[in-house]
Design a protein around this motif. Structure first.
Motif, PDB file in Angstrom:
ATOM      1  N   ALA A 114       0.919  -1.209  -0.096  1.00 57.25           N
ATOM      2  CA  ALA A 114      -0.033  -0.049   0.027  1.00 57.25           C
ATOM      3  C   ALA A 114       0.812   1.194   0.010  1.00 57.25           C
ATOM      4  CB  ALA A 114      -0.801   0.049   1.408  1.00 57.25           C
ATOM      5  N   LEU A 115       2.203   1.167  -0.100  1.00 59.88           N
ATOM      6  CA  LEU A 115       3.153   2.247  -0.165  1.00 59.88           C
ATOM      7  C   LEU A 115       2.648   3.199  -1.348  1.00 59.88           C
ATOM      8  CD1 LEU A 115       5.321   3.810   1.213  1.00 59.88           C
ATOM      9  CD2 LEU A 115       6.982   2.281  -0.361  1.00 59.88           C
ATOM     10  N   PRO A 116       2.488   4.542  -1.541  1.00 61.29           N
ATOM     11  CA  PRO A 116       2.237   5.326  -2.352  1.00 61.29           C
ATOM     12  C   PRO A 116       3.438   5.197  -3.212  1.00 61.29           C
ATOM     13  CG  PRO A 116       1.482   6.371  -0.391  1.00 61.29           C
ATOM     14  CD  PRO A 116       2.245   5.116  -0.132  1.00 61.29           C
ATOM     15  N   PRO A 117       3.786   5.734  -4.538  1.00 58.24           N
ATOM     16  CA  PRO A 117       4.841   5.681  -5.377  1.00 58.24           C
ATOM     17  C   PRO A 117       5.703   6.730  -5.010  1.00 58.24           C
ATOM     18  CG  PRO A 117       2.920   6.335  -6.531  1.00 58.24           C
ATOM     19  CD  PRO A 117       2.359   5.982  -5.272  1.00 58.24           C
ATOM     20  N   ARG A 118       5.507   7.645  -4.052  1.00 55.48           N
ATOM     21  CA  ARG A 118       6.454   8.921  -3.794  1.00 55.48           C
ATOM     22  C   ARG A 118       6.547   8.871  -2.400  1.00 55.48           C
ATOM     23  NH1 ARG A 118       2.306   9.361  -7.083  1.00 55.48           N
ATOM     24  NH2 ARG A 118       2.535   9.892  -9.158  1.00 55.48           N
ATOM     25  N   ARG A 146      15.480  -0.763  -2.374  1.00 52.25           N
ATOM     26  CA  ARG A 146      14.442  -1.504  -1.637  1.00 52.25           C
ATOM     27  C   ARG A 146      13.089  -0.555  -1.804  1.00 52.25           C
ATOM     28  NH1 ARG A 146      14.395  -4.288   3.218  1.00 52.25           N
ATOM     29  NH2 ARG A 146      12.061  -5.381   3.479  1.00 52.25           N
ATOM     30  N   LEU A 147      13.118   0.829  -2.044  1.00 53.70           N
ATOM     31  CA  LEU A 147      12.077   1.585  -2.558  1.00 53.70           C
ATOM     32  C   LEU A 147      11.781   1.592  -3.975  1.00 53.70           C
ATOM     33  CD1 LEU A 147      12.890   4.883  -0.531  1.00 53.70           C
ATOM     34  CD2 LEU A 147      10.970   3.099  -0.095  1.00 53.70           C
ATOM     35  N   ALA A 148      12.691   1.125  -4.656  1.00 56.53           N
ATOM     36  CA  ALA A 148      12.428   1.108  -6.190  1.00 56.53           C
ATOM     37  C   ALA A 148      11.759  -0.359  -6.322  1.00 56.53           C
ATOM     38  CB  ALA A 148      13.564   1.299  -6.915  1.00 56.53           C
ATOM     39  N   GLU A 149      12.235  -1.421  -5.427  1.00 54.91           N
ATOM     40  CA  GLU A 149      11.735  -2.625  -5.536  1.00 54.91           C
ATOM     41  C   GLU A 149      10.259  -2.495  -5.196  1.00 54.91           C
ATOM     42  OE1 GLU A 149      14.254  -5.040  -3.105  1.00 54.91           O
ATOM     43  OE2 GLU A 149      15.717  -4.983  -4.479  1.00 54.91           O
ATOM     44  N   LEU A 150       9.710  -1.725  -4.342  1.00 50.73           N
ATOM     45  CA  LEU A 150       8.185  -1.529  -3.977  1.00 50.73           C
ATOM     46  C   LEU A 150       7.360  -0.736  -4.893  1.00 50.73           C
ATOM     47  CD1 LEU A 150       8.771  -1.266  -0.020  1.00 50.73           C
ATOM     48  CD2 LEU A 150       8.129  -3.162  -1.328  1.00 50.73           C
ATOM     49  N   GLY A 151       8.141  -0.295  -6.087  1.00 51.91           N
ATOM     50  CA  GLY A 151       7.329   0.536  -7.146  1.00 51.91           C
ATOM     51  C   GLY A 151       7.394   2.117  -6.880  1.00 51.91           C
ATOM     52  N   VAL A 152       8.233   2.483  -5.830  1.00 47.76           N
ATOM     53  CA  VAL A 152       8.133   3.625  -5.871  1.00 47.76           C
ATOM     54  C   VAL A 152       8.971   4.446  -6.948  1.00 47.76           C
ATOM     55  CG1 VAL A 152       9.552   5.777  -4.397  1.00 47.76           C
ATOM     56  CG2 VAL A 152       8.485   3.810  -3.386  1.00 47.76           C
ATOM     57  N   LEU A 153       8.407   5.656  -7.296  1.00 45.17           N
ATOM     58  CA  LEU A 153       8.908   6.229  -8.559  1.00 45.17           C
ATOM     59  C   LEU A 153       9.681   7.576  -8.195  1.00 45.17           C
ATOM     60  CD1 LEU A 153       5.356   6.502 -10.528  1.00 45.17           C
ATOM     61  CD2 LEU A 153       7.291   4.832 -10.759  1.00 45.17           C
ATOM     62  N   LEU A 154       9.404   8.227  -7.101  1.00 45.39           N
ATOM     63  CA  LEU A 154       9.867   9.455  -6.698  1.00 45.39           C
ATOM     64  C   LEU A 154      10.358   9.298  -5.345  1.00 45.39           C
ATOM     65  CD1 LEU A 154       9.123  13.176  -7.576  1.00 45.39           C
ATOM     66  CD2 LEU A 154       9.066  12.292  -5.259  1.00 45.39           C
ATOM     67  N   VAL A 155      11.541   9.673  -4.971  1.00 42.06           N
ATOM     68  CA  VAL A 155      12.095   9.903  -3.601  1.00 42.06           C
ATOM     69  C   VAL A 155      12.413  11.514  -3.228  1.00 42.06           C
ATOM     70  CG1 VAL A 155      12.862   7.665  -3.491  1.00 42.06           C
ATOM     71  CG2 VAL A 155      14.547   9.243  -4.066  1.00 42.06           C
ATOM     72  N   ARG A 177      19.786   6.765 -11.221  1.00 40.21           N
ATOM     73  CA  ARG A 177      19.851   6.768 -12.777  1.00 40.21           C
ATOM     74  C   ARG A 177      19.420   5.402 -12.829  1.00 40.21           C
ATOM     75  NH1 ARG A 177      23.327   4.195 -15.415  1.00 40.21           N
ATOM     76  NH2 ARG A 177      24.629   3.614 -13.629  1.00 40.21           N
ATOM     77  N   ARG A 178      20.089   4.345 -12.531  1.00 40.94           N
ATOM     78  CA  ARG A 178      19.849   2.682 -12.733  1.00 40.94           C
ATOM     79  C   ARG A 178      18.482   2.392 -12.633  1.00 40.94           C
ATOM     80  NH1 ARG A 178      20.961  -1.123  -9.626  1.00 40.94           N
ATOM     81  NH2 ARG A 178      22.193   0.206  -8.288  1.00 40.94           N
ATOM     82  N   ARG A 179      17.674   2.798 -11.722  1.00 41.39           N
ATOM     83  CA  ARG A 179      16.524   2.545 -11.320  1.00 41.39           C
ATOM     84  C   ARG A 179      15.355   3.397 -11.867  1.00 41.39           C
ATOM     85  NH1 ARG A 179      16.567  -2.198  -7.924  1.00 41.39           N
ATOM     86  NH2 ARG A 179      14.259  -2.142  -8.506  1.00 41.39           N
ATOM     87  N   GLY A 180      15.852   4.565 -12.551  1.00 41.23           N
ATOM     88  CA  GLY A 180      14.755   5.422 -13.185  1.00 41.23           C
ATOM     89  C   GLY A 180      14.032   6.043 -11.987  1.00 41.23           C
ATOM     90  N   LEU A 181      14.644   6.368 -10.911  1.00 38.97           N
ATOM     91  CA  LEU A 181      13.836   7.220  -9.874  1.00 38.97           C
ATOM     92  C   LEU A 181      14.085   8.528  -9.971  1.00 38.97           C
ATOM     93  CD1 LEU A 181      15.004   4.954  -6.670  1.00 38.97           C
ATOM     94  CD2 LEU A 181      12.468   5.274  -7.319  1.00 38.97           C
TER      95      LEU A 181
END
Length: 222
Positions: A114-118, A146-155, A177-181
């Protein structure tokens, strides 16, 4: 006769999370400081005030472009806007030390699905708005993984960088760069409670720049 009680203040629905940009705003050592000059002032022969700005695009709340940490990366004017607009979670990791690690965030992620993507992280009790912090808190690279693996788009973070100020390898930027965050830095989260909000923090369409200032705001969810 007693004065009538003041009406209750309306529930806050909007938080400005952009520190003021002004002379003395901290920038990375060696970067261009903010300055403003008046090119014209209202007077008998001029109907307007007109100012000229000089500043680094990394001044205040800002979005880094992939170009900032890779020559092959896109400039900020070409990045997609969707990551900068939508549901987000603010997580407190105040006093976490030099690096934000997963253990500092997990208390606010009871259901990873349920983590939002940001995700925006507050590390300071009071963000330094008038001085550069050589010991700025940053993200541990594995936390971003870890956040990228959970589908996060922006940090986001309330310090000036996702990497330590002394880093030469920029390991966390390279995870971006590598994970497109996408990333927001220098957010002012001093008055924001942990929880879920709507983020609005659109970068300017600067066609060739490595970053852009943003006017970052949080809005209460309906």
């Amino acid at each position: 006769m007693a004065a009538a009680p003041s009406p209750p203040s309306p529930r806050q629905t909007l938080w400005d999370i952009s520190p003021p940009v002004q002379p003395g705003s901290p920038v990375f050592p060696g970067d261009a400081p903010f300055s403003l000059q008046w090119a014209a002032r209202i007077g008998p022969n001029c109907p307007v005030n007109l100012s000229t700005l000089t500043l680094s695009p990394h001044t205040g709340a800002h979005a880094d472009a992939p170009l900032h940490y890779g020559d092959e990366g896109a400039p900020i004017g070409e990045v997609a806007l969707e990551p900068y607009l939508g549901p987000c979670r603010v997580i407190h990791a105040i006093g976490c030390g030099p690096l934000v690690r997963w253990q500092h965030l997990v208390h606010a992620i009871p259901d990873p699905a349920a983590l939002p993507p940001r995700v925006l992280v507050r590390t300071y009790a009071r963000m330094p708005q008038d001085r550069w912090d050589d010991d700025l808190p940053a993200y541990a690279p594995e936390t971003l993984e870890r956040l990228a693996e959970l589908g996060v788009l922006l940090v986001g973070i309330d310090s000036a960088s996702v990497d330590p100020a002394t880093s030469k390898t920029l390991d966390s930027h390279q995870v971006l760069r590598r994970r497109g965050l996408h990333v927001l830095e220098n957010l002012l989260l001093d008055e924001v409670r942990e929880g879920d909000y709507e983020l609005i923090a659109l970068p300017l369409r600067l066609s060739t720049a490595c970053a852009s200032p943003v006017r970052a705001v949080l809005r209460a969810l309906a």
